[in-house]
Structure formats: structure tokens, C-alpha cells
Design a protein around this motif. Structure first.
Motif, PDB file in Angstrom:
ATOM      1  N   LEU A 171      46.213 -33.834 -36.894  1.00 30.73           N
ATOM      2  CA  LEU A 171      45.499 -33.145 -37.962  1.00 30.73           C
ATOM      3  C   LEU A 171      44.278 -32.402 -37.430  1.00 30.73           C
ATOM      4  CD1 LEU A 171      45.495 -35.930 -40.710  1.00 30.73           C
ATOM      5  CD2 LEU A 171      47.209 -34.136 -40.312  1.00 30.73           C
ATOM      6  N   SER A 172      43.948 -31.320 -38.091  1.00 31.46           N
ATOM      7  CA  SER A 172      42.667 -30.670 -37.848  1.00 31.46           C
ATOM      8  C   SER A 172      41.580 -31.516 -38.513  1.00 31.46           C
ATOM      9  CB  SER A 172      42.666 -29.272 -38.452  1.00 31.46           C
ATOM     10  OG  SER A 172      42.767 -29.364 -39.879  1.00 31.46           O
ATOM     11  N   LEU A 173      40.326 -31.237 -38.206  1.00 28.99           N
ATOM     12  CA  LEU A 173      39.248 -31.983 -38.849  1.00 28.99           C
ATOM     13  C   LEU A 173      39.268 -31.798 -40.360  1.00 28.99           C
ATOM     14  CD1 LEU A 173      36.095 -31.678 -36.550  1.00 28.99           C
ATOM     15  CD2 LEU A 173      37.156 -33.778 -37.391  1.00 28.99           C
ATOM     16  N   SER A 174      39.537 -30.566 -40.803  1.00 26.65           N
ATOM     17  CA  SER A 174      39.558 -30.322 -42.252  1.00 26.65           C
ATOM     18  C   SER A 174      40.657 -31.130 -42.920  1.00 26.65           C
ATOM     19  CB  SER A 174      39.743 -28.826 -42.539  1.00 26.65           C
ATOM     20  OG  SER A 174      40.954 -28.347 -41.987  1.00 26.65           O
ATOM     21  N   GLU A 175      41.772 -31.317 -42.239  1.00 26.45           N
ATOM     22  CA  GLU A 175      42.858 -32.135 -42.782  1.00 26.45           C
ATOM     23  C   GLU A 175      42.538 -33.620 -42.693  1.00 26.45           C
ATOM     24  OE1 GLU A 175      46.715 -29.297 -41.747  1.00 26.45           O
ATOM     25  OE2 GLU A 175      45.831 -30.554 -40.176  1.00 26.45           O
ATOM     26  N   ALA A 176      41.912 -34.030 -41.595  1.00 24.72           N
ATOM     27  CA  ALA A 176      41.555 -35.441 -41.435  1.00 24.72           C
ATOM     28  C   ALA A 176      40.597 -35.892 -42.533  1.00 24.72           C
ATOM     29  CB  ALA A 176      40.930 -35.666 -40.061  1.00 24.72           C
ATOM     30  N   VAL A 177      39.643 -35.033 -42.874  1.00 25.57           N
ATOM     31  CA  VAL A 177      38.664 -35.367 -43.920  1.00 25.57           C
ATOM     32  C   VAL A 177      39.352 -35.669 -45.247  1.00 25.57           C
ATOM     33  CG1 VAL A 177      36.886 -34.318 -45.388  1.00 25.57           C
ATOM     34  CG2 VAL A 177      36.697 -34.172 -42.895  1.00 25.57           C
ATOM     35  N   PRO A 179      44.380 -39.424 -47.033  1.00 26.58           N
ATOM     36  CA  PRO A 179      44.145 -40.542 -47.955  1.00 26.58           C
ATOM     37  C   PRO A 179      43.615 -41.802 -47.272  1.00 26.58           C
ATOM     38  CG  PRO A 179      46.500 -40.056 -47.722  1.00 26.58           C
ATOM     39  CD  PRO A 179      45.762 -38.918 -47.127  1.00 26.58           C
ATOM     40  N   GLN A 180      43.988 -42.053 -46.024  1.00 28.21           N
ATOM     41  CA  GLN A 180      43.479 -43.236 -45.338  1.00 28.21           C
ATOM     42  C   GLN A 180      41.980 -43.126 -45.076  1.00 28.21           C
ATOM     43  OE1 GLN A 180      44.612 -46.155 -44.711  1.00 28.21           O
ATOM     44  NE2 GLN A 180      42.984 -46.893 -43.359  1.00 28.21           N
ATOM     45  N   LEU A 181      41.533 -41.974 -44.581  1.00 25.62           N
ATOM     46  CA  LEU A 181      40.110 -41.799 -44.305  1.00 25.62           C
ATOM     47  C   LEU A 181      39.303 -41.742 -45.601  1.00 25.62           C
ATOM     48  CD1 LEU A 181      41.410 -41.113 -41.534  1.00 25.62           C
ATOM     49  CD2 LEU A 181      39.556 -39.475 -41.190  1.00 25.62           C
ATOM     50  N   ARG A 182      39.896 -41.151 -46.645  1.00 26.32           N
ATOM     51  CA  ARG A 182      39.208 -41.118 -47.940  1.00 26.32           C
ATOM     52  C   ARG A 182      39.062 -42.527 -48.505  1.00 26.32           C
ATOM     53  NH1 ARG A 182      38.850 -36.192 -50.724  1.00 26.32           N
ATOM     54  NH2 ARG A 182      39.029 -37.291 -52.704  1.00 26.32           N
ATOM     55  N   ALA A 183      40.124 -43.327 -48.375  1.00 25.53           N
ATOM     56  CA  ALA A 183      40.065 -44.701 -48.879  1.00 25.53           C
ATOM     57  C   ALA A 183      39.022 -45.524 -48.143  1.00 25.53           C
ATOM     58  CB  ALA A 183      41.441 -45.360 -48.756  1.00 25.53           C
ATOM     59  N   ARG A 184      38.788 -45.211 -46.876  1.00 24.16           N
ATOM     60  CA  ARG A 184      37.811 -45.943 -46.068  1.00 24.16           C
ATOM     61  C   ARG A 184      36.394 -45.415 -46.246  1.00 24.16           C
ATOM     62  NH1 ARG A 184      38.506 -50.709 -44.091  1.00 24.16           N
ATOM     63  NH2 ARG A 184      37.417 -50.232 -42.150  1.00 24.16           N
ATOM     64  N   GLY A 185      36.228 -44.359 -47.050  1.00 27.98           N
ATOM     65  CA  GLY A 185      34.885 -43.844 -47.325  1.00 27.98           C
ATOM     66  C   GLY A 185      34.191 -43.284 -46.102  1.00 27.98           C
ATOM     67  N   LEU A 186      34.902 -42.524 -45.289  1.00 24.67           N
ATOM     68  CA  LEU A 186      34.336 -42.050 -44.027  1.00 24.67           C
ATOM     69  C   LEU A 186      33.548 -40.752 -44.145  1.00 24.67           C
ATOM     70  CD1 LEU A 186      37.139 -43.004 -41.498  1.00 24.67           C
ATOM     71  CD2 LEU A 186      34.913 -44.072 -41.839  1.00 24.67           C
ATOM     72  N   VAL A 187      33.431 -40.226 -45.352  1.00 20.79           N
ATOM     73  CA  VAL A 187      32.550 -39.087 -45.603  1.00 20.79           C
ATOM     74  C   VAL A 187      31.557 -39.496 -46.682  1.00 20.79           C
ATOM     75  CG1 VAL A 187      32.389 -36.693 -46.401  1.00 20.79           C
ATOM     76  CG2 VAL A 187      34.294 -37.396 -44.934  1.00 20.79           C
ATOM     77  N   ASP A 189      15.874 -32.675 -48.694  1.00 19.23           N
ATOM     78  CA  ASP A 189      14.883 -32.077 -49.582  1.00 19.23           C
ATOM     79  C   ASP A 189      15.373 -30.756 -50.158  1.00 19.23           C
ATOM     80  OD1 ASP A 189      13.140 -34.153 -49.106  1.00 19.23           O
ATOM     81  OD2 ASP A 189      12.062 -33.114 -47.501  1.00 19.23           O
ATOM     82  N   GLY A 190      15.253 -30.615 -51.458  1.00 17.27           N
ATOM     83  CA  GLY A 190      15.466 -29.340 -52.107  1.00 17.27           C
ATOM     84  C   GLY A 190      16.880 -28.811 -52.136  1.00 17.27           C
ATOM     85  N   ALA A 191      17.860 -29.648 -51.876  1.00 21.37           N
ATOM     86  CA  ALA A 191      19.233 -29.172 -51.876  1.00 21.37           C
ATOM     87  C   ALA A 191      20.171 -30.323 -52.203  1.00 21.37           C
ATOM     88  CB  ALA A 191      19.597 -28.563 -50.511  1.00 21.37           C
ATOM     89  N   ALA A 192      21.418 -29.964 -52.467  1.00 25.53           N
ATOM     90  CA  ALA A 192      22.417 -30.995 -52.730  1.00 25.53           C
ATOM     91  C   ALA A 192      22.628 -31.836 -51.475  1.00 25.53           C
ATOM     92  CB  ALA A 192      23.729 -30.338 -53.146  1.00 25.53           C
ATOM     93  N   PRO A 193      23.101 -33.068 -51.621  1.00 28.86           N
ATOM     94  CA  PRO A 193      23.352 -33.911 -50.444  1.00 28.86           C
ATOM     95  C   PRO A 193      24.267 -33.218 -49.445  1.00 28.86           C
ATOM     96  CG  PRO A 193      23.498 -35.220 -52.445  1.00 28.86           C
ATOM     97  CD  PRO A 193      23.387 -33.786 -52.882  1.00 28.86           C
ATOM     98  N   GLN A 194      24.014 -33.464 -48.178  1.00 26.24           N
ATOM     99  CA  GLN A 194      24.849 -32.892 -47.110  1.00 26.24           C
ATOM    100  C   GLN A 194      25.977 -33.860 -46.790  1.00 26.24           C
ATOM    101  OE1 GLN A 194      23.754 -32.734 -42.720  1.00 26.24           O
ATOM    102  NE2 GLN A 194      23.392 -30.599 -43.296  1.00 26.24           N
ATOM    103  N   ARG A 195      27.197 -33.325 -46.714  1.00 27.52           N
ATOM    104  CA  ARG A 195      28.333 -34.175 -46.342  1.00 27.52           C
ATOM    105  C   ARG A 195      28.266 -34.496 -44.854  1.00 27.52           C
ATOM    106  NH1 ARG A 195      34.216 -33.151 -48.124  1.00 27.52           N
ATOM    107  NH2 ARG A 195      34.036 -31.348 -46.736  1.00 27.52           N
ATOM    108  N   GLN A 196      28.393 -35.780 -44.533  1.00 27.70           N
ATOM    109  CA  GLN A 196      28.358 -36.227 -43.145  1.00 27.70           C
ATOM    110  C   GLN A 196      29.392 -37.335 -42.946  1.00 27.70           C
ATOM    111  OE1 GLN A 196      24.435 -37.479 -41.927  1.00 27.70           O
ATOM    112  NE2 GLN A 196      23.545 -35.438 -42.165  1.00 27.70           N
ATOM    113  N   MET A 197      29.678 -37.626 -41.686  1.00 26.82           N
ATOM    114  CA  MET A 197      30.521 -38.772 -41.360  1.00 26.82           C
ATOM    115  C   MET A 197      29.740 -40.053 -41.623  1.00 26.82           C
ATOM    116  SD  MET A 197      32.165 -37.267 -37.832  1.00 26.82           S
ATOM    117  CE  MET A 197      30.597 -36.534 -37.333  1.00 26.82           C
TER     118      MET A 197
END
Length: 393
Positions: free
Chosen positions: A314-320, A323-331, A337-345
């Protein structure tokens, strides 16, 4: 929720990747990490693209949950601040070449004299001793000298520059955390602090788990595509009709049988255990022919219900979005400050008692300098004087 390492207070002098990744793990697990940066020599990761607004995404990730102060350690007033801090921050993490911290007046012996319980973790390319201790290097050099690159790649094209910095992270960062925590346990038992010497080359050498053991005990020198797990067997990547790739790791007979049945060639299963290099070459060719008959999506659908150690690359965009990585809460969303939360690993280690929520992304240089100095008892007028003199920022 404080996290399992909430009792640790760490003074972090490191930059770039190895030390900051180590202190990121510690901060995620609740440690109080205070970065010490130079006000005039920026951590180059702050400049590394891509940028999210004005902030390097890499810096924002590697330095989340850490406070930071800016001190010019070439000035005695800044060294005095460090000496005051180690009374409370009794773990130091640094990544300079051997002797640099000593010249600045904040080496292990100098700080140990102030706090004998001090744990001082030094992450370097080649360690505190040996003929290469003062030599410059990067991840690719450590892997080359440690023998790892000699059997990682293809015979026709040579060694591969890895996408992940193996010596930096698996060597410096993870071994640095292990050494630090081992020293903490030792201090809890004895009351003694110590220096921990972590060489990224040493650690990369120790990662030669099976190949290194085979050479030292039996004299078997590994080569590219000569072993079961480095391309010398059917355990490999295979291209699909539309140019995508699948990983095939069906080493055990029961998995190999399922894999061969799924590609419509059950008669190939018995050949998976053949020790013959030529037989393995021919088997790989047969598998490659079959995988190139269908598109990536077709194989994804076919292998979804097959438990055979076969997965799509998978590419990183696909890995993110997997369903397995989503279920594990890896993002995770990290406040800024002053902006929406930044998505991180997210922190990859799970605790039944949980971990504290991310507090903030990596902060600007010296974001907490005044706050920290005020906590040490510095008056506002003195802080202003130090700022005017370039001691702090």
C-alpha cells in the motif's frame, strides 16, 4: 490521565531524527520532555518539507508534547540555567559528537557533580569510543559499515537506500529509549545514575539477527538474494498486471498451499520448501507469471478471504485508510494554536490503562523559555536582560 512515564523529567538536547524520535515516544507515554535548542542554530528538521502552513510536518510530529527553551550554550549564563535544571530534570538526552557537551560545560561529569542520580543518554553515530567516534555519518553510512546493506538489495542493481531510516530509528531511537529506561530501573534499585552510550552503528550491527548469527557461528557470509528472507526464495514482492505489487510471505506449508490454490497453481506448493537456489528462481518466475495475469484490485479481492501471509503493498495514503490501522487508532488529531488539529501518526504502543491525549504539535524555538526560567525563580527583569544579551530566545 498521566501515562506510565509521568514521573520522568527529561532534558533533551537532540536534533534531527534519532534523539527527537526517542523523546517523542517518551513524551507520548507521559514523560515531561524539555527540549534545549540553540537560538541561532536551528534544528534543520524545522526546515524540512512539506510544510503545514509555516510548520514542517516532520518537526510538528517529532516534537509534539514537548516544551522547548532556547539557550546559547556558548554563554556561561546559559550553562548555569542547564545546571539549575538538572536538579529537577535528572535525565539528559543528547546527540552531539563525543566531547562537544564537555566543551560546552554540560557533559556527563560536570552535570553528575551537581546531581549524582543523573542519567545521561548519548546517541551518536559510532559511540563514545573507537577510531570512528569523531567521524561524521548518516543512516546510510551506519548500515553500510554494520554489514546490513551487504545483503539488502538485488544482485543486478546493488544495495537499496531504505525509505525508513533503520539505523537512526531502530538503532538510535529505540535502543536509546531501552537504554534510558533500563538506567531508570537501575537507579530505582540502587540510587545510582549513569551514562548510557548508544552507537547507531553498534545497534545496526546487532540488527543482523539471523544473518549475523549464521556468519559468526558457521562462517556463512550472506549475500544479496541468497537467503530465504532477502530475495533468495519465493518470499518476495510480485508485480500485478497494472503495475502494483503484492507481498508474498507464505513460508509455512499450510500458507503456501493456500496461496498456490488462490493463484490457480496448487502444484507449486510442494516446491516452496526446496533448498535449491535454481528451483527457487524457477518458482519465483512461475509465481510472477501468475500474479501478472490479474490487476491489483482483482488480487486484493481474491486474497481478502485467504489467510496465507499475502498482502498488497500500500501507499501511505492507502495505509492510513486501511481498516486494520484505523481500528488500531494509528492516526490522531494533535492540537495546535489557531487552527484545526493536525493529523499525525499516533503512539504505536497500547496500554490497558490508556495514554494521555496529545497536548500540542512541535512548538516554535524558545516557546517556553520565559515560563521555564520563571519556574527556576528568575525575575522578569533578569529574563529581559538574558534575552537582550542573546543568552536566551
Amino acid at each position: 490521565m498521566k501515562g506510565p512515564l509521568s514521573s520522568l523529567k527529561i532534558l533533551d538536547f537532540s536534533t534531527l531524527l534519532p534523539g527527537p524520535f526517542a523523546s517523542l515516544l517518551l513524551a507520548d507515554m507521559g514523560a515531561d520532555v524539555l527540549r534545549v535548542e540553540s537560538p541561532g542554530r536551528m534544528d534543520l528538521v524545522r526546515l524540512l518539507p512539506p510544510h503545514d502552513g509555516d510548520t514542517s510536518a516532520s518537526h510538528a510530529y517529532l516534537n509534539r508534547n514537548k516544551r522547548c527553551i532556547a539557550l546559547d550554550l556558548k554563554k556561561p549564563e546559559a550553562v548555569e540555567v542547564v545546571k539549575q535544571l538538572v536538579g529537577e530534570y535528572d535525565i539528559v538526552l543528547e546527540q552531539f559528537r563525543p566531547g562537544v557537551m564537555d566543551k560546552l560545560g554540560v557533559g556527563y561529569e560536570a552535570l553528575k557533580a551537581i546531581n549524582p542520580r543523573l542519567i545521561y543518554v548519548s546517541i551518536t553515530g559510532y559511540g563514545q569510543t573507537g577510531p570512528y567516534k569523531d567521524r561524521a555519518g548518516h543512516d546510510i553510512n551506519y548500515l553500510a559499515l554494520a554489514g546490513v546493506a551487504s545483503y539488502t538489495g538485488r544482485r543486478d542493481t546493488g544495495p537499496l537506500p531504505l525509505g525508513v531510516q533503520l539505523a537512526d530509528i531502530a538503532g538510535g531511537s529505540l535502543h536509546g529509549v531501552m537504554g534510558l529506561l533500563a538506567a531508570v530501573i537501575h537507579r530505582q534499585q540502587t540510587g545510582e545514575g549513569q551514562q548510557v552510550d548508544v552507537s547507531m552503528t553498534d545497534c545496526a550491527f546487532s540488527l543482523n539477527g539471523m544473518a549475523g548469527a549464521g556468519y559468526l557461528a558457521c562462517g556463512v557470509e550472506p549475500d544479496m538474494e541468497s537467503q530465504a528472507l532477502n530475495g533468495g526464495s519465493f518470499y518476495d514482492y510480485y508485480r500485478t498486471r497494472d503495475g502494483r505489487w503484492f507481498s508474498v510471505g507464505s513460508l509455512e506449508p499450510q500458507f503456501m498451499l493456500q496461496f498456490c490454490q488462490a493463484i490457480g497453481r496448487p502444484e507449486l506448493a510442494a516446491r516452496g520448501l526446496s533448498p535449491s537456489a535454481e528451483e527457487q528462481r524457477l518458482l519465483k518466475r512461475e509465481i510472477a507469471i501468475e500474479l501478472e495475469k490479474r490487476d491489483f484490485a482483482d488480487w486484493c479481492e481474491r486474497f481478502a478471504a485467504v489467510d496465507a501471509c499475502v498482502e498488497p503493498m500500500l501507499s501511505l495514503s492507502e495505509a492510513v485508510e486501511h481498516p486494520q490501522l484505523r481500528a488500531r487508532g494509528l492516526v490522531v488529531g494533535v492540537p495546535r494554536d489557531g487552527a484545526a488539529p493536525q493529523r499525525q501518526m499516533a503512539c504505536p504502543i497500547k496500554f490497558s490503562a490508556g495514554l494521555p491525549e496529545p497536548r500540542h504539535i512541535g512548538m516554535p524555538v524558545g516557546a517556553h523559555t520565559e515560563e521555564v526560567l520563571a519556574g527556576l525563580g528568575y525575575a522578569e527583569t533578569r529574563i529581559a536582560e538574558l534575552k537582550a544579551a542573546g543568552v536566551i530566545a
